[in-house]
Design a protein around this motif. Structure first.
Motif, PDB file in Angstrom:
ATOM      1  N   GLY A  30       3.228   3.471  -2.961  1.00 30.03           N
ATOM      2  CA  GLY A  30       2.453   4.405  -1.966  1.00 30.03           C
ATOM      3  C   GLY A  30       1.136   3.597  -1.563  1.00 30.03           C
ATOM      4  N   ARG A  31      -0.051   3.775  -1.937  1.00 29.07           N
ATOM      5  CA  ARG A  31      -1.326   3.172  -1.431  1.00 29.07           C
ATOM      6  C   ARG A  31      -1.959   2.477  -2.627  1.00 29.07           C
ATOM      7  NH1 ARG A  31      -3.282   4.831   3.443  1.00 29.07           N
ATOM      8  NH2 ARG A  31      -2.283   6.610   4.420  1.00 29.07           N
ATOM      9  N   PRO A  32      -2.923   1.460  -2.489  1.00 27.73           N
ATOM     10  CA  PRO A  32      -3.652   0.764  -3.460  1.00 27.73           C
ATOM     11  C   PRO A  32      -4.514   1.775  -4.208  1.00 27.73           C
ATOM     12  CG  PRO A  32      -3.667  -0.389  -1.500  1.00 27.73           C
ATOM     13  CD  PRO A  32      -2.866   0.840  -1.172  1.00 27.73           C
ATOM     14  N   ILE A  33      -4.734   1.670  -5.412  1.00 26.90           N
ATOM     15  CA  ILE A  33      -5.502   2.715  -6.063  1.00 26.90           C
ATOM     16  C   ILE A  33      -6.902   2.949  -5.369  1.00 26.90           C
ATOM     17  CG2 ILE A  33      -6.880   2.977  -8.446  1.00 26.90           C
ATOM     18  CD1 ILE A  33      -4.476   1.566  -9.683  1.00 26.90           C
ATOM     19  N   ASN A  34      -7.593   1.970  -4.903  1.00 29.99           N
ATOM     20  CA  ASN A  34      -8.924   2.209  -4.296  1.00 29.99           C
ATOM     21  C   ASN A  34      -8.840   2.883  -3.221  1.00 29.99           C
ATOM     22  OD1 ASN A  34     -10.176   0.814  -6.732  1.00 29.99           O
ATOM     23  ND2 ASN A  34     -10.244  -0.970  -5.848  1.00 29.99           N
ATOM     24  N   PRO A  61      10.508  12.634   6.399  1.00 32.75           N
ATOM     25  CA  PRO A  61      10.440  12.017   7.752  1.00 32.75           C
ATOM     26  C   PRO A  61       9.504  10.839   7.723  1.00 32.75           C
ATOM     27  CG  PRO A  61       9.189  14.074   7.225  1.00 32.75           C
ATOM     28  CD  PRO A  61       9.822  14.073   6.253  1.00 32.75           C
ATOM     29  N   HIS A  62       8.803  10.565   6.518  1.00 35.44           N
ATOM     30  CA  HIS A  62       7.800   9.641   6.383  1.00 35.44           C
ATOM     31  C   HIS A  62       8.903   8.099   5.969  1.00 35.44           C
ATOM     32  CE1 HIS A  62       4.900  12.465   7.118  1.00 35.44           C
ATOM     33  NE2 HIS A  62       5.288  13.019   6.091  1.00 35.44           N
ATOM     34  N   ASN A  63       8.219   6.863   6.390  1.00 40.52           N
ATOM     35  CA  ASN A  63       8.763   5.803   5.872  1.00 40.52           C
ATOM     36  C   ASN A  63       8.589   5.656   4.505  1.00 40.52           C
ATOM     37  OD1 ASN A  63      10.293   5.164   8.322  1.00 40.52           O
ATOM     38  ND2 ASN A  63       8.257   4.125   9.129  1.00 40.52           N
ATOM     39  N   ASP A  64       7.251   5.916   3.990  1.00 43.89           N
ATOM     40  CA  ASP A  64       7.038   5.973   2.650  1.00 43.89           C
ATOM     41  C   ASP A  64       6.072   7.156   2.255  1.00 43.89           C
ATOM     42  OD1 ASP A  64       5.227   5.389   0.463  1.00 43.89           O
ATOM     43  OD2 ASP A  64       5.245   3.321   0.615  1.00 43.89           O
ATOM     44  N   VAL A  65       6.839   8.106   1.537  1.00 41.80           N
ATOM     45  CA  VAL A  65       6.420   9.590   1.377  1.00 41.80           C
ATOM     46  C   VAL A  65       5.070   9.542   0.374  1.00 41.80           C
ATOM     47  CG1 VAL A  65       7.641   9.995  -0.780  1.00 41.80           C
ATOM     48  CG2 VAL A  65       7.076  11.724   0.670  1.00 41.80           C
ATOM     49  N   TYR A  66       4.862   8.532  -0.327  1.00 36.04           N
ATOM     50  CA  TYR A  66       3.439   8.540  -0.953  1.00 36.04           C
ATOM     51  C   TYR A  66       2.426   7.948  -0.409  1.00 36.04           C
ATOM     52  CZ  TYR A  66       6.530   9.537  -4.867  1.00 36.04           C
ATOM     53  OH  TYR A  66       7.516   9.919  -5.876  1.00 36.04           O
ATOM     54  N   GLN A  67       2.657   7.008   0.380  1.00 33.36           N
ATOM     55  CA  GLN A  67       1.721   6.564   1.483  1.00 33.36           C
ATOM     56  C   GLN A  67       1.203   7.694   2.378  1.00 33.36           C
ATOM     57  OE1 GLN A  67       2.397   3.726   4.868  1.00 33.36           O
ATOM     58  NE2 GLN A  67       1.395   2.421   3.220  1.00 33.36           N
ATOM     59  N   ALA A  68       2.179   8.358   2.978  1.00 34.87           N
ATOM     60  CA  ALA A  68       1.808   9.377   3.902  1.00 34.87           C
ATOM     61  C   ALA A  68       0.909  10.593   3.153  1.00 34.87           C
ATOM     62  CB  ALA A  68       2.952   9.948   4.215  1.00 34.87           C
ATOM     63  N   HIS A  69       1.249  10.912   1.790  1.00 31.38           N
ATOM     64  CA  HIS A  69       0.618  11.730   1.008  1.00 31.38           C
ATOM     65  C   HIS A  69      -0.942  11.253   0.504  1.00 31.38           C
ATOM     66  CE1 HIS A  69       4.150  14.180   1.669  1.00 31.38           C
ATOM     67  NE2 HIS A  69       3.468  15.195   1.406  1.00 31.38           N
ATOM     68  N   ASN A  70      -1.204   9.971   0.736  1.00 33.78           N
ATOM     69  CA  ASN A  70      -2.376   9.323   0.216  1.00 33.78           C
ATOM     70  C   ASN A  70      -2.444   9.343  -1.392  1.00 33.78           C
ATOM     71  OD1 ASN A  70      -4.727   7.934   0.486  1.00 33.78           O
ATOM     72  ND2 ASN A  70      -6.071   9.781   1.440  1.00 33.78           N
ATOM     73  N   ILE A  71      -1.227   8.786  -1.846  1.00 32.82           N
ATOM     74  CA  ILE A  71      -1.025   8.949  -3.278  1.00 32.82           C
ATOM     75  C   ILE A  71      -0.876   7.383  -3.741  1.00 32.82           C
ATOM     76  CG2 ILE A  71       0.330   9.502  -5.053  1.00 32.82           C
ATOM     77  CD1 ILE A  71       0.915  11.993  -3.741  1.00 32.82           C
ATOM     78  N   ALA A  72      -1.582   7.054  -4.898  1.00 31.55           N
ATOM     79  CA  ALA A  72      -1.251   5.877  -5.451  1.00 31.55           C
ATOM     80  C   ALA A  72      -0.429   6.404  -6.771  1.00 31.55           C
ATOM     81  CB  ALA A  72      -2.414   5.042  -5.832  1.00 31.55           C
ATOM     82  N   LEU A  73       0.858   5.825  -6.683  1.00 31.72           N
ATOM     83  CA  LEU A  73       1.562   6.423  -7.620  1.00 31.72           C
ATOM     84  C   LEU A  73       1.902   5.183  -8.636  1.00 31.72           C
ATOM     85  CD1 LEU A  73       3.779   8.963  -8.324  1.00 31.72           C
ATOM     86  CD2 LEU A  73       5.341   7.288  -7.642  1.00 31.72           C
ATOM     87  N   LEU A  74       1.654   5.390  -9.783  1.00 34.24           N
ATOM     88  CA  LEU A  74       1.666   4.508 -10.887  1.00 34.24           C
ATOM     89  C   LEU A  74       2.961   4.949 -11.718  1.00 34.24           C
ATOM     90  CD1 LEU A  74      -2.004   4.340 -12.015  1.00 34.24           C
ATOM     91  CD2 LEU A  74      -0.527   2.346 -10.999  1.00 34.24           C
ATOM     92  N   TYR A  75       3.800   4.042 -12.010  1.00 35.56           N
ATOM     93  CA  TYR A  75       5.194   4.248 -12.747  1.00 35.56           C
ATOM     94  C   TYR A  75       5.082   3.463 -13.884  1.00 35.56           C
ATOM     95  CZ  TYR A  75      10.110   5.240 -14.119  1.00 35.56           C
ATOM     96  OH  TYR A  75      11.030   5.553 -14.644  1.00 35.56           O
ATOM     97  N   ILE A  76       4.883   3.848 -15.223  1.00 38.54           N
ATOM     98  CA  ILE A  76       5.137   3.093 -16.399  1.00 38.54           C
ATOM     99  C   ILE A  76       6.590   2.895 -17.085  1.00 38.54           C
ATOM    100  CG2 ILE A  76       4.180   2.591 -18.737  1.00 38.54           C
ATOM    101  CD1 ILE A  76       1.674   4.561 -17.803  1.00 38.54           C
ATOM    102  N   ASP A  77       7.260   1.709 -17.008  1.00 42.17           N
ATOM    103  CA  ASP A  77       8.475   1.678 -17.761  1.00 42.17           C
ATOM    104  C   ASP A  77       8.264   2.247 -19.188  1.00 42.17           C
ATOM    105  OD1 ASP A  77      10.389   0.914 -15.939  1.00 42.17           O
ATOM    106  OD2 ASP A  77       9.559  -0.998 -15.786  1.00 42.17           O
TER     107      ASP A  77
END
Length: 339
Positions: A30-34, A61-77
């Protein structure tokens, strides 16, 4: 084109509890944390991989759904998945919130803001462990549990009257050195079907582009490591009645406090998303969650267990609204302190 991650981080952790892995892989989407309005930790189900969020934008409809929702999504394995090191002694309710806390601290999230958490399917127990742990219960501002398992005993998910859940509970209560290879074999066969025999679009639908097949292959591959034992531990922690919370534990400071009392103490808003056509997680389990948590809202969607892949925007629209409300409440509280 499928979206790409913003960054990847291989972090070393302090082994403050026995089940903490030496290193964890954290992937930012999505977006950078800051630059993001909201930071959200995402907990995958099984199979699980940090590459999964690439598929979340396919029906949007968005190319990047998290970027469009102004979210920094952190995935931890999870421990033993992907690039995260394996620790046989990992215990979900004790260790996972500590892992999240250390990741948040190292990435500078914990010092600046509260964050959201969301989980899908077998990521549900990870959401509930985070919401009820003494360390994190005041650092999370909102949560979303999507077709997620909760406590298999208290919620009624496990039942001797249901052959499928009884078998699932028994299987996941066996030693993991037995179930691990069978779990890995099942995922290997699933990978062959989904990636090489045309099952990818047969299962997900024609709207999922063929370029998503390598992503799904990586998801399966990341879940099969170490003879499938980490995957079996993951299932054991979330689906075995032997590892469910003790109904007689009434200690509010315990990570194993009985499920009803622990869930009733969750103060943050929790959105629950469950499919009316889901054959994996019974709606009665979701309704128990909604009745037990004081600030829970249950959304029943005309969908199956793959709900999130097909209703991503609908879910994120609602989740962002709730995250915004939590931020407004924080601002009001800060303002009153200033006065």
């Amino acid at each position: 084109m499928l979206p790409k991650p913003v960054s990847r981080h291989l972090l070393s952790l302090s082994k403050t509890t026995p089940g903490i892995p030496h290193t964890v892989n954290v992937t930012l989407w999505g977006r950078p944390i800051n630059d993001a309005q909201h930071v959200v930790f995402y907990f995958g189900g099984l199979p699980a991989s940090a590459e999964e969020p690439a598929l979340h934008s396919v029906t949007s409809p968005h190319n990047d759904v998290y970027q469009a929702h102004n979210i920094a999504l952190l995935y931890i394995d999870k421990p033993g998945f992907g690039e995260t090191s394996f620790n046989y002694w990992f215990r979900l309710r004790r260790d996972w919130p500590v892992i999240v806390d250390q990741v948040a601290t190292q990435l500078g999230v914990a010092d600046t803001r509260r964050y959201g958490v969301m989980g899908v399917s077998n990521g549900g127990p990870y959401v509930m462990a985070t919401l009820t742990h003494p360390i994190l219960k005041h650092r999370v501002k909102a949560a979303a549990n999507i077709v997620g398992v909760s406590d298999v005993v208290a919620s009624g998910y496990f039942s001797w009257k249901s052959p499928s859940t009884a078998f699932e509970g028994i299987y996941n209560s066996l030693p993991t050195f037995i179930t691990g290879p069978f779990t890995a074999l099942g995922m290997a066969l699933g990978k062959i079907y989904l990636v090489y025999l045309g099952g990818y679009q047969a299962v997900l639908g024609d709207q999922f582009p063929l370029e998503g097949r390598p992503v799904l292959a990586k998801v399966m591959q990341d879940s099969m490591k170490h003879l499938g034992i980490p995957a079996s531990i993951d299932c054991q922690q979330g689906l075995s009645p032997l590892y469910a919370r003790s109904s007689s534990n009434h200690d509010p400071t315990s990570v194993d406090q009985n499920a009803t009392e622990a869930y009733q103490d969750i103060k943050v808003p929790v959105t629950l998303w469950y499919g009316t056509k889901d054959s994996s997680v019974p709606m009665a389990s979701a309704e128990w969650l909604a009745e037990t948590m004081p600030n829970a809202t249950l959304h029943k969607v005309d969908s199956g267990h793959g709900l999130y892949l097909f209703h991503t925007d609908q879910l994120l629209d609602e989740f962002v609204r709730i995250l915004d409300q939590a931020d407004a409440s924080d601002d009001d509280a800060d303002s009153k302190k200033g006065d």
